[in-house]
Enzyme design. Structure first.
Site, PDB file in Angstrom:
ATOM      1  N   ARG A   1       0.824  -1.219   0.000  1.00  0.00           N
ATOM      2  CA  ARG A   1       0.000   0.000   0.000  1.00  0.00           C
ATOM      3  C   ARG A   1       0.856   1.266   0.000  1.00  0.00           C
ATOM      4  O   ARG A   1       0.323   2.369  -0.161  1.00  0.00           O
ATOM      5  CB  ARG A   1      -0.927  -0.007   1.208  1.00  0.00           C
ATOM      6  CG  ARG A   1      -1.920  -1.180   1.151  1.00  0.00           C
ATOM      7  CD  ARG A   1      -2.874  -1.166   2.293  1.00  0.00           C
ATOM      8  NE  ARG A   1      -3.739   0.004   2.155  1.00  0.00           N
ATOM      9  CZ  ARG A   1      -4.506   0.469   3.113  1.00  0.00           C
ATOM     10  NH1 ARG A   1      -4.516  -0.110   4.291  1.00  0.00           N
ATOM     11  NH2 ARG A   1      -5.263   1.522   2.916  1.00  0.00           N
ATOM     12  N   CYS A   2       2.158   1.105   0.155  1.00  0.00           N
ATOM     13  CA  CYS A   2       3.080   2.239   0.262  1.00  0.00           C
ATOM     14  C   CYS A   2       3.723   2.545  -1.096  1.00  0.00           C
ATOM     15  O   CYS A   2       4.319   1.669  -1.722  1.00  0.00           O
ATOM     16  CB  CYS A   2       4.152   1.908   1.293  1.00  0.00           C
ATOM     17  SG  CYS A   2       5.498   3.107   1.370  1.00  0.00           S
ATOM     18  N   THR A   3       3.615   3.782  -1.528  1.00  0.00           N
ATOM     19  CA  THR A   3       4.208   4.199  -2.796  1.00  0.00           C
ATOM     20  C   THR A   3       5.721   3.984  -2.807  1.00  0.00           C
ATOM     21  O   THR A   3       6.278   3.520  -3.799  1.00  0.00           O
ATOM     22  CB  THR A   3       3.884   5.688  -3.069  1.00  0.00           C
ATOM     23  OG1 THR A   3       2.470   5.838  -3.109  1.00  0.00           O
ATOM     24  CG2 THR A   3       4.491   6.156  -4.375  1.00  0.00           C
TER      25      THR A   3
END
Length: 122
Positions: free
Chosen positions: A13-15
């Site tokens: 979910r983390c860019t």
């Protein structure tokens, strides 16, 4: 960076985590993914990673997370005597761990949050 047993502690979910895996893919690196939120590291694993990073637990802590505020991390000491307390918090609350952490096949490690860190993997 050499291919082999490279591992990335990843949050999909983390860019920044997605950018790091894209970088590894583009470089043709063979790596494994550890979804550290689902498979949290132990205190012993955290110690080993910190040794590889040349860092302290507070250096890889996301102090802006709500749980950090709940725990009062801003008031915790940052000395050798405080290290075990920080390690326990990171093991219990893996969301506090900076991401992504890349453990390289040659024994190195980097918190790959920016372009400079990603370039160090090449």
């Amino acid at each position: 960076m050499t291919s082999g047993q490279t591992e990335i502690w990843h949050n999909p979910r983390c860019t920044k985590s997605r950018n790091a895996t894209a970088h590894l893919d583009a470089a043709g690196v063979d790596y494994t993914v550890r979804r550290y939120l689902d498979d949290p590291p132990t205190v012993a694993e955290l110690r080993a990673v910190l040794t590889r990073l040349g860092a302290e637990p507070w250096d890889i802590t996301r102090t802006g997370e709500p749980i950090a505020k709940e725990l009062g991390l801003a008031t915790w000491g940052r000395t050798a005597a405080d290290r075990d307390r920080w390690l326990a918090a990171l093991a219990e609350h893996p969301k506090l761990i900076q991401r992504p952490i890349v453990l390289t096949a040659d024994g190195g490690a980097v918190v790959a949050r920016d372009e400079e860190s990603l370039r160090s993997l090449d």
